[in-house]
Design a protein around this motif. Structure first.
Motif, mmCIF file in Angstrom:
data_model
loop_
_atom_site.group_PDB
_atom_site.id
_atom_site.type_symbol
_atom_site.label_atom_id
_atom_site.label_comp_id
_atom_site.label_asym_id
_atom_site.label_seq_id
_atom_site.Cartn_x
_atom_site.Cartn_y
_atom_site.Cartn_z
ATOM 1 N N LYS A 1 -14.757 1.581 18.353
ATOM 2 C CA LYS A 1 -13.489 1.624 17.627
ATOM 3 C C LYS A 1 -12.591 0.474 18.061
ATOM 4 O O LYS A 1 -11.942 -0.187 17.228
ATOM 5 C CB LYS A 1 -12.812 2.971 17.891
ATOM 6 C CG LYS A 1 -11.567 3.226 17.060
ATOM 7 C CD LYS A 1 -11.023 4.617 17.344
ATOM 8 C CE LYS A 1 -9.743 4.858 16.526
ATOM 9 N NZ LYS A 1 -9.175 6.206 16.803
ATOM 10 N N ARG B 1 -14.098 -2.827 16.723
ATOM 11 C CA ARG B 1 -13.925 -2.930 15.267
ATOM 12 C C ARG B 1 -12.514 -3.392 14.929
ATOM 13 O O ARG B 1 -12.306 -4.227 14.038
ATOM 14 C CB ARG B 1 -14.214 -1.578 14.625
ATOM 15 C CG ARG B 1 -13.941 -1.523 13.121
ATOM 16 C CD ARG B 1 -14.378 -0.187 12.548
ATOM 17 N NE ARG B 1 -13.985 -0.057 11.155
ATOM 18 C CZ ARG B 1 -12.872 0.536 10.737
ATOM 19 N NH1 ARG B 1 -12.027 1.055 11.631
ATOM 20 N NH2 ARG B 1 -12.593 0.625 9.459
ATOM 21 N N LYS C 1 -11.526 -6.953 12.947
ATOM 22 C CA LYS C 1 -10.677 -6.999 11.756
ATOM 23 C C LYS C 1 -9.394 -7.781 12.015
ATOM 24 O O LYS C 1 -8.914 -8.509 11.144
ATOM 25 C CB LYS C 1 -10.333 -5.567 11.325
ATOM 26 C CG LYS C 1 -11.498 -4.781 10.774
ATOM 27 C CD LYS C 1 -11.876 -5.210 9.381
ATOM 28 C CE LYS C 1 -10.853 -4.809 8.364
ATOM 29 N NZ LYS C 1 -11.231 -5.143 6.993
ATOM 30 N N HIS D 1 0.815 -1.215 0.000
ATOM 31 C CA HIS D 1 0.000 0.000 0.000
ATOM 32 C C HIS D 1 0.848 1.264 0.000
ATOM 33 O O HIS D 1 0.314 2.364 -0.173
ATOM 34 C CB HIS D 1 -0.925 -0.002 1.224
ATOM 35 C CG HIS D 1 -1.711 -1.264 1.386
ATOM 36 N ND1 HIS D 1 -2.679 -1.655 0.491
ATOM 37 C CD2 HIS D 1 -1.642 -2.250 2.335
ATOM 38 C CE1 HIS D 1 -3.198 -2.819 0.881
ATOM 39 N NE2 HIS D 1 -2.580 -3.194 1.987
ATOM 40 N N SER E 1 -3.078 -4.477 6.487
ATOM 41 C CA SER E 1 -4.016 -4.111 5.435
ATOM 42 C C SER E 1 -4.028 -2.597 5.261
ATOM 43 O O SER E 1 -3.422 -1.859 6.049
ATOM 44 C CB SER E 1 -5.421 -4.608 5.797
ATOM 45 O OG SER E 1 -5.837 -4.030 7.024
ATOM 46 N N LYS E 2 -4.743 -2.142 4.252
ATOM 47 C CA LYS E 2 -4.749 -0.708 3.959
ATOM 48 C C LYS E 2 -5.364 0.095 5.091
ATOM 49 O O LYS E 2 -4.949 1.230 5.376
ATOM 50 C CB LYS E 2 -5.499 -0.447 2.648
ATOM 51 C CG LYS E 2 -5.319 0.972 2.120
ATOM 52 C CD LYS E 2 -5.914 1.125 0.733
ATOM 53 C CE LYS E 2 -5.632 2.519 0.168
ATOM 54 N NZ LYS E 2 -6.162 2.673 -1.199
ATOM 55 N N ASP E 3 -6.369 -0.480 5.790
ATOM 56 C CA ASP E 3 -6.990 0.219 6.913
ATOM 57 C C ASP E 3 -6.245 0.002 8.219
ATOM 58 O O ASP E 3 -6.699 0.434 9.284
ATOM 59 C CB ASP E 3 -8.451 -0.203 7.073
ATOM 60 C CG ASP E 3 -8.598 -1.706 7.312
ATOM 61 O OD1 ASP E 3 -7.576 -2.401 7.477
ATOM 62 O OD2 ASP E 3 -9.748 -2.191 7.326
ATOM 63 N N LEU F 1 -5.843 -2.519 10.089
ATOM 64 C CA LEU F 1 -6.492 -3.311 11.124
ATOM 65 C C LEU F 1 -6.194 -4.804 11.020
ATOM 66 O O LEU F 1 -6.148 -5.501 12.029
ATOM 67 C CB LEU F 1 -8.007 -3.082 11.090
ATOM 68 C CG LEU F 1 -8.456 -1.643 11.406
ATOM 69 C CD1 LEU F 1 -9.965 -1.519 11.281
ATOM 70 C CD2 LEU F 1 -7.996 -1.228 12.790
#
Length: 734
Positions: free
Chosen positions: A696, A699, A703, A56, A91-93, A95
């Protein structure tokens, strides 16, 4: 026939040696390399850390090719140390955390290009794993262990956790030992942030550092260890031992590490020394100052052989490549270690300057230097010159040194001289020096005199070294951490986790149980009427304490909410917090307690492994500190607000109508405030903040461990929101 056998014997021995060599190389070879082309008694190495090559963020590998290759060609080091987090594994987020083979292929390709550009031999590169390189790796050498497939160490068959190489120059040995303390079973993040040395690995480390202790030639040995995790993020072994004990035993010159990145500060350094006195209990958990163990030297130094050995070492965490684009050059000159950090965010460098003597009195001075100075152990030749290494793409025209005196209040030049290059037929590196009257700079203040070196090449390009204080007396200048630096370097998180955990649980249980007992014993003293009627008669402290207890007494009177909170806390202590896949998605579903993840060891029947101690603290402590504790305080405040509003409403409704108009403006505004119940609305807003924080947090866990909250962790995910909604409902009416 006998002659023929004698001829065949050497051939057979050679074949046997060839067959045995690969297996021997798989362990710790303890290689010895003679450094040629460098000034006498001087070697230098390059350290890089936390590359985080990512699919990424391709610019990280691109910049690495663009800047590091030419820089290594110019510096021409004897070693290149890459201390962990070679790939990102996120990952891109940010998480989901697991290995990505594409990133490892990019790493291998980039390093290959670097070696070709720099023209350096591949064998001088040592790359260690970091926690990102072990995300989701169930077993070493397995299908998910891409480090064993793509790293330089693995390709050169350096498969041991401890690797060593000795650089020799002019009769002096420089021992470098790499130490890999990543998890044996690599959990996925976020519960993979600590180094986990074992007792067996510490024994192996001790043996590697001892390899020259019985050398009959008694050549001076400078010992350096490099790894990924700083001491503050390294767990203890099962028997309670620490890397620190081994490092102190061998009086390391330095421990080089990464992991923390520069976002926490630029002074991520720490000095350790074993003192005669027993360390206080607090020193096992934290130290406030960077040089807390640095003793003030007396005027009468003990120069006997019995007092020669000082157990000490520096820990130097370096900046990351990920965002800071940092490369460190470390030099050893007659046993004195110095370094400089290169920042490539502003572009490539055509000149690099590294002063090697005198050293920076803030970050490089050791307690033994004071004894060396007073007992004349190093000899006059060490002190007689100011020295610096200069690396340049073009021919150097001039090198000058300036020494400033800071006592007048401003920096005043007291020494300004041209430096001369040491004659050498090699072009490996250029040492510049100038004689000086070093005794003129003896001073009890370690930061009175400051050194700076300026270089100009044939193109007119100039470069100056960082202005740094020095002390020829061997005294250290005190440097204070910022609160961020103290948070990550001063606190020993592996040791402090369980005390902090039980302190939180004790506080939470106290907030629930003590008010309940107080209400039973002192029935009339913790009510709204009692506090209001006697507030003027009590001291402010008693009033505040009584009011604080009253908040939680009112929570205890909302029996169902209080009981549900107590049950949930007991659940957190006894039962699993959550279920998930902490290694790989196709692995076994397992669970996490406040202690660790509970795993079954592969191919070992029902043997249970407790993995992630104390790494699970990154889930446990934030939940207790930022979700559960604020929830209890807010619900107690809501219960107290309901009682106060009820009493206020009843009191007001019992008054005559005319009395209302006789009240002051301040009283009217006060009643309007209560009538609108703005306090309750503010508390509801705080509830939303807590719920956002909790959502948050949950979540990120979903993930990270691919959990279905409905099936795998309903209590952890839904209890707090449900309880807050229920408590708001229960405290809404009067």
């Amino acid at each position: 026939m006998e002659t023929r056998r004698k001829r065949l014997l050497p051939i057979l021995l050679a074949l046997v040696a060839t067959a045995v060599a690969p297996s021997a190389a798989a362990g710790d070879e303890r290689e010895v390399v003679e450094v040629s082309g460098a000034p006498d008694g001087v070697v230098w190495a390059v350290q890089l850390s936390d590359l985080h090559f990512s699919v990424h963020h391709p610019e990280r590998a691109y910049d690495f090719r663009r800047y590091v290759g030419p820089a290594l060609a110019m510096v021409n080091p004897s070693l290149v140390l890459i201390t962990g987090d070679l790939t990102d594994g996120k990952s891109k987020d940010l998480l989901t955390m697991k290995q990505n083979e594409v990133e490892w292929m990019e790493y291998k390709s980039t390093i290959k290009d670097i070696i070709e550009t720099s023209q350096l031999p591949r064998r001088i590169f040592y790359d260690l794993r970091g926690n990102h390189d072990s995300f989701g790796v169930p077993t070493s050498g397995g299908v998910y262990d891409f480090y064993q497939k793509y790293s330089i160490n693995a390709n050169l068959r350096r498969k041991g956790r401890v690797q060593s190489i000795t650089l020799e120059n002019s009769g002096r040995k420089h021992l470098f030992v790499g130490f890999d303390t990543t998890m044996e079973i690599g959990l996925r993040g976020p519960t993979n942030v600590f180094g986990h040395p074992t007792d067996e690995q510490l024994i192996e480390l001790d043996q590697a550092l001892s390899q020259w202790d019985t050398d009959f030639n008694k050549a001076p040995v400078t010992k350096i260890v490099f790894g990924h995790f700083p001491m503050s993020f390294s767990a203890l072994t099962e028997s309670g031992k620490s890397m620190k004990d081994v490092f102190l035993k061998h009086s390391l010159a330095a421990y080089l590490c990464g992991h923390l990145h520069t976002r926490f500060g630029k002074n991520l350094k720490c000095y350790y020394r074993r003192t005669v006195q027993e360390p206080s209990l607090s020193e096992h958990y934290y130290q406030f100052n960077m040089q807390q163990g640095y003793a003030i030297q007396s005027n009468k130094e003990n120069c006997s052989e019995e007092a020669a050995h000082i157990e000490e070492f520096w820990e130097w965490e370096m900046g990351d490549w990920r965002k800071s684009r940092t490369m460190r050059i470390l030099a050893i000159d007659d046993g004195y270690i110095s370094y400089t950090d290169i920042d490539f965010r502003l572009g490539s460098k055509s000149i690099i300057v590294l002063p090697t003597f005198p050293v920076d009195s803030r970050f490089m001075q050791r307690a033994s230097a004071s004894r060396d100075f007073k007992c004349h152990i190093m000899g006059p030749t060490t002190f007689d010159t100011v020295r610096a290494l200069v690396f340049s793409k073009h021919e150097i025209v001039s090198v000058s040194v300036k020494i400033y005196d800071s006592r007048p209040g401003t920096l005043e030049v007291v020494f300004d001289s041209e430096m001369k290059r040491v004659d050498s037929n090699e072009t490996r590196g250029h040492m510049y020096l100038v004689p000086w009257n070093w005794r003129a700079f003896e001073d009890p203040s370690p930061n009175r005199y400051w050194l700076q070196i300026e270089v100009m090449d044939i193109t007119g390009d100039t470069s100056v070294s960082q202005l740094r204080p020095f002390s020829v007396n061997g005294l250290a200048a005190r440097v204070s951490w910022t609160w961020k630096e103290f948070f990550v370097m001063g606190i020993q998180w592996a040791s402090i986790y369980h005390p902090a955990l039980w302190c939180f649980f004790s506080l939470i249980f106290s907030l629930l149980l003590v008010p309940q007992v107080s209400a039973m014993v002192f029935k009339d003293q913790f009510t709204y009427k009692y506090l209001c009627s006697n507030g003027n008669q009590q001291t402010l402290l008693k009033y505040l304490v009584g009011g604080f207890i009253w908040l939680f007494v009112e929570l205890a009177r909302v029996v169902l909410v209080w009981f549900l909170l107590l049950v949930y806390i007991i659940y957190l202590v006894v039962f699993p917090w959550l279920f998930g896949h902490p290694i790989t998605e196709d692995g076994n579903l397992t669970y996490m307690t406040y202690k660790s993840w509970i795993l079954k060891r592969l191919n070992s029947g029902n043997e249970v492994v407790h993995a992630g101690t104390p790494d699970v603290m990154v889930i446990v402590l934030p939940h207790l500190c930022f979700v559960l504790l604020p929830t209890i305080v807010i619900l107690a405040a809501m219960a107290a607000e309901r009682t106060a509003y009820r009493e206020h409403y009843l009191l007001r409704s019992g008054k005559k109508k005319d009395d209302y108009y006789q009240k002051s403006r301040r009283q009217i505004e006060h009643e309007f405030f209560w009538n609108g119940r703005w306090i309750r609305k503010f508390l509801c807003l705080l509830c939303l903040v807590v719920l956002w924080k909790h959502w948050k947090h949950c979540r990120a866990l979903v993930k990270a461990y691919t959990m279905n909250p409905l099936l795998h962790s309903p209590v952890h995910f839904f209890f707090i929101p449900a309880l807050i909604v229920f408590a708001i409902y229960k405290t809404s009416s009067i």
